[in-house]
Structure formats: structure tokens, C-alpha cells
Design a protein around this motif. Structure first.
Motif, short mmCIF file in Angstrom:
data_model
loop_
_atom_site.label_atom_id
_atom_site.label_comp_id
_atom_site.label_asym_id
_atom_site.label_seq_id
_atom_site.Cartn_x
_atom_site.Cartn_y
_atom_site.Cartn_z
N ALA A 46 -7.04 3.56 1.49
CA ALA A 46 -7.05 2.10 1.65
C ALA A 46 -7.36 1.71 3.08
CB ALA A 46 -5.69 1.54 1.23
N CYS A 83 -9.84 1.88 -6.79
CA CYS A 83 -9.78 1.14 -5.52
C CYS A 83 -10.38 -0.23 -5.74
CB CYS A 83 -10.53 1.89 -4.42
SG CYS A 83 -10.50 1.04 -2.81
N ILE A 85 -11.15 -4.13 -3.56
CA ILE A 85 -11.10 -4.92 -2.32
C ILE A 85 -11.13 -6.38 -2.70
CG2 ILE A 85 -12.17 -5.31 -0.08
CD1 ILE A 85 -13.60 -2.62 -0.45
N VAL A 133 -6.89 -4.40 0.54
CA VAL A 133 -7.41 -3.21 -0.13
C VAL A 133 -6.26 -2.55 -0.90
CG1 VAL A 133 -8.55 -0.97 0.15
CG2 VAL A 133 -9.11 -2.89 1.68
#
Length: 457
Positions: A46, A83, A85, A133
Motif C-alpha cells: 500500500a 489493491c 486506490i 490505498v
């Protein structure tokens, strides 16, 4: 259970418990380390993505200006690893393909766990001034990784443990070969074989055991030889009075009057002798065996002397012939009263038998340290040096004298059993001196006011 199997189980179980405890401790440490490492991977991933995005703000600023509904995509990092963002307003800027939206949903900064469709996820959220993040991975993937690592560690351990048990089995078998050879050497022996076991072919560790066995064999050999001689002598001694009794009874049957009465008297005398011999044999066997003589009675030295004088005074004037010196000696003998009286009475009987009727016998008592010494002094013919060496042997009698030849052997056995001593010596003025030393109780000896008495010349 054999000694080999017992050693194998003892050593094997000990090693298993020891290495098992070490393995459990290592696996727990490994589990904590794996989870800690994967948590660090989430955080570092992150932070790395946030750092890259901050170096190229034009890419995600442009995406925000066009207000595209489809967010920028990122390459897949790893299986089970997601992941995403987002902006601080909640707009998705980029995410990995096939991301599980609920796993990377906005949350508080830091670590968090949640269950999504029956699966546990762990996520980490990192915020900057303009970005958020979030990275997440499945805990199932972690457990699978930990299982693979555990299997990789356990399988060699189990194989090594089994191999160690096999090597240990042959090692124990080889190590016990000297003991097996000793067992075989003992098994080949006959009951009459009492020769020592050869020590040259034995292991150094077995030398104390072999030495102990040889000492035991020597003692057993001496005991068997003594018992064989004792049995032979006893058979001879018992045969003589039995033959005499039988002969006199036959004479009684074929005669009458005085001859029959005389034969009956001889038969009764033989029965008395046989009874006396059997009684002394029984006493001697009990003294030398494990028989316990403790009767709870205090064995006072003066009382023992007077009771022995009473028992020995069977003749018409025997009571007047025995003179006691050292009366008043206060000491408790560390010998059962019955045995102390028996030993001293046998000495007095022997002295009365070999001293002329007109002569007296001296019984003297005196204390010497932690012992009480009884000296019996007669005025008989005494013994030669050769006879003094044989006087304590069983069934030995000078010439064809009366008695069974066991009285002095009983005295020697009593003295030996209780740590005393018996000594015979020729008196300068004629006669024999018998010196019987018996141990006393220390506390009684210390409280005694009379230590010694003047010895009789």
C-alpha cells in the motif's frame, strides 16, 4: 518387557517428547512470523503504490477530470491479493483485475479483518493527503502457505525420527551384546560350577557386575562346602547315638533283671545325647541363618552371668565350683539375652567337664571400651597348640570325650554374628582361659560407674 525394548522406548519417547516440544515451539513461531511477514507485505504494498501515485499525479488527476465511470486498472500482483486506490472523496482511481470490492472497501487506516462470502480477508488501508490505498488478501491463502511450509518441515522430521529409532534399535542391540554374552556364560554353567567368571572377555562397564558375581560365587561355594561338611559330620554324629540306642534296646528285649535295667539306662543316656546334639544343631542353624532372636528383653551383663551359672550348675556341687568375679558391672549387652546366656553357659559347661571335681572355675567380667569381656578360667589339662586351632571346629572333641562337639562352635557363631569374639589360650599355671567378648550398648556403657575389675591371676 526386555531390557532392549525398555531402553528403546525410554530413549525414543524421551527424544520424541523433546523434539516434539521443539517442533511445536518452532511451528508457533513460524505461524507468527508468516502472519507478521504477510502483514508487512500488505503495508509495504500500500505504501509503495501510494508513493508511485504521488510521483505521477497527472495520470489519476486526468482520470478525475474526465469523470470516467470506469476506473484505471492495475496489473494483477498476486493470486489472492487485491489493491484499490481511491480519492479521499471515495472515487475509485485504480484497482487490480477481479478485485473483491468488499475486501478493499473503504475502512479506517490500518489493519482490519472481515468475512466476505464465507472467506476471511485481511486488509490494510494507507492514506496520504489526497489518496487512500487499500490492500487485502485472503487468510485462506496464508493458511495454505503455512500448511505447505509445515509439511515441508514435518516430513523430514518424521523421516529422521523413524531413521533414528532404527539406528537406536541396532545401537542398543550392539551395546547390550556384552550383557548377552554374560547371560550365556551363566546359562551354560551347571549348578555345581562355582568357578569365577573370566573377566578378560567382558566389557569395562560390566567389570563391577562380574566382580560382584564372582564374589557371590565364592561365598556360595564356601557356604555349600561348609554345609556339605556339616551334613556329613552331623550324619556321623547322629548315627552313633542311634546305633547305641538300637543296640541297648535289643539287649533289653533279650535280657531281664539288672542287665535289662542297665541297657535301658544306656539307651536313655543315648537318647539324651541325641536330644542334646539335635538341640545344638538347631541352635547353630538358627544362629547362622536369618532367624531373628530379638525378644525385647534387656541383656544385662551380670544377669546373663548369673543365669548362665545357674543353667550350667547341673552337678551335685557345680554351683559351688563356679566363682564370679566382677559382680556389679553395669552394662547392657547388644546381644539377645537368650544367645548371650547360651554362649556363656557352653563355656562354663566345657570348663566344668574338664576341671577336676575338687577344683573351682572362675568367671570374671570386665568392661573394655564398648565391649564386655567374660573370662572363664578352668584348672583342667588345657589344650596343645594344635588343639587350640581346632577347638572351635564343629564336632571336634579331644579323644573320645563326652559331648557333641558343637558347644564351642555355637559360642563362636554367636560372637561372630553380633560382632564379638571368642579366644582360647593356655594359662601359665595350667588350665584353659576362654575369653568371650560381646558388644555393649554405648549409652549404657557411658553411664556405667564401674569400668573394670581386678583380673583373676
Amino acid at each position: 518387557m526386555s531390557l532392549r525394548l525398555r531402553l528403546l522406548l525410554l530413549i525414543g519417547i524421551s527424544l520424541s517428547l523433546l523434539w516434539g516440544a521443539v517442533a511445536i515451539w518452532m511451528l508457533r513461531s513460524l505461524d507468527e512470523e508468516v502472519h507478521h511477514t504477510l502483514d508487512q507485505r500488505l503495508a509495504m504494498s500500500a505504501q509503495m503504490v501510494a508513493g508511485l501515485m504521488s510521483q505521477n499525479p497527472a495520470a489519476w488527476d486526468g482520470a478525475n477530470r474526465t469523470q470516467e465511470k470506469s476506473a484505471l486498472t492495475m496489473p494483477s500482483i498476486a493470486k489472492g491479493f487485491d489493491c484499490q486506490i481511491t480519492s479521499l472523496r471515495g472515487d475509485v482511481i485504480a484497482r487490480t483485475p477481479g478485485v473483491t470490492v468488499d475486501a478493499v472497501a473503504m475502512g479506517k487506516p490500518g489493519y482490519s479483518e472481515r468475512v466476505i462470502k464465507g472467506e476471511r480477508w485481511r486488509s490494510y488501508t494507507f492514506e496520504t493527503d489526497r489518496l487512500r490505498v487499500t490492500t487485502a488478501d485472503r487468510l485462506a491463502e496464508r493458511n495454505s502457505l503455512l500448511k505447505n511450509v509445515t509439511m515441508a518441515a514435518v516430513v523430514p522430521f518424521v523421516v529422521a525420527m523413524i531413521g533414528s529409532m532404527i539406528v537406536l534399535w541396532f545401537g542398543v542391540k550392539s551395546g547390550l551384546l556384552p550383557l548377552e554374552r554374560l547371560r550365556q556364560a551363566l546359562a551354560r554353567r551347571t549348578p555345581d560350577t562355582m568357578t569365577p567368571i573370566p573377566e578378560r572377555a567382558m566389557s569395562t562397564d560390566l567389570m563391577p557386575l562380574v566382580a560382584t558375581l564372582n564374589a557371590l560365587l565364592q561365598r556360595v561355594n564356601v557356604t555349600i562346602a561348609r554345609e556339605r561338611r556339616f551334613t556329613s559330620d552331623a550324619a556321623h554324629e547322629l548315627r552313633t547315638p542311634l546305633t547305641a540306642i538300637k543296640t541297648h534296646l535289643q539287649v533289653t528285649r533279650i535280657t531281664q533283671g539288672k542287665d535289662a535295667a542297665l541297657a535301658m539306662d544306656y539307651a536313655e543316656e543315648g537318647v539324651a545325647r541325641l536330644q542334646r546334639t539335635l538341640g545344638q544343631l538347631l541352635t547353630l542353624s538358627q544362629i547362622e541363618g536369618p532367624f531373628s532372636w530379638e525378644d525385647g528383653k534387656l541383656s544385662a551383663a551380670e544377669e546373663v552371668a548369673r543365669l548362665a551359672m545357674r543353667d550350667a550348675s547341673t552337678g551335685s556341687n557345680a554351683a559351688e565350683r563356679i566363682v564370679l568375679h566382677g559382680a556389679g558391672v553395669s552394662a547392657q549387652l547388644a546381644v539377645p539375652q537368650a544367645l548371650a546366656i547360651t554362649a556363656l553357659r557352653n563355656l562354663l559347661d566345657n570348663a566344668l567337664r574338664h576341671t577336676p571335681a575338687a577344683q573351682e572355675i572362675i568367671l570374671e567380667m570386665q568392661l573394655a571400651g564398648n565391649t564386655c569381656v567374660f573370662r572363664v578360667l578352668d584348672q583342667g589339662r588345657g589344650l596343645s597348640l594344635e588343639e587350640l586351632t581346632m577347638v572351635k571346629e564343629r564336632f571336634w572333641r579331644r579323644g573320645s570325650g563326652q559331648g557333641s562337639g558343637l558347644g564351642l562352635s555355637i559360642v563362636a557363631a554367636i560372637a561372630e554374628r553380633f560382632g564379638g569374639a571368642i579366644e582360647f589360650s593356655q594359662r601359665p599355671g595350667g588350665g584353659l582361659e576362654a575369653r568371650l567378648t560381646l558388644p555393649t550398648k554405648i549409652e549404657e556403657c557411658e553411664n556405667s560407674a564401674v569400668r573394670t575389675s581386678k583380673p583373676y591371676p
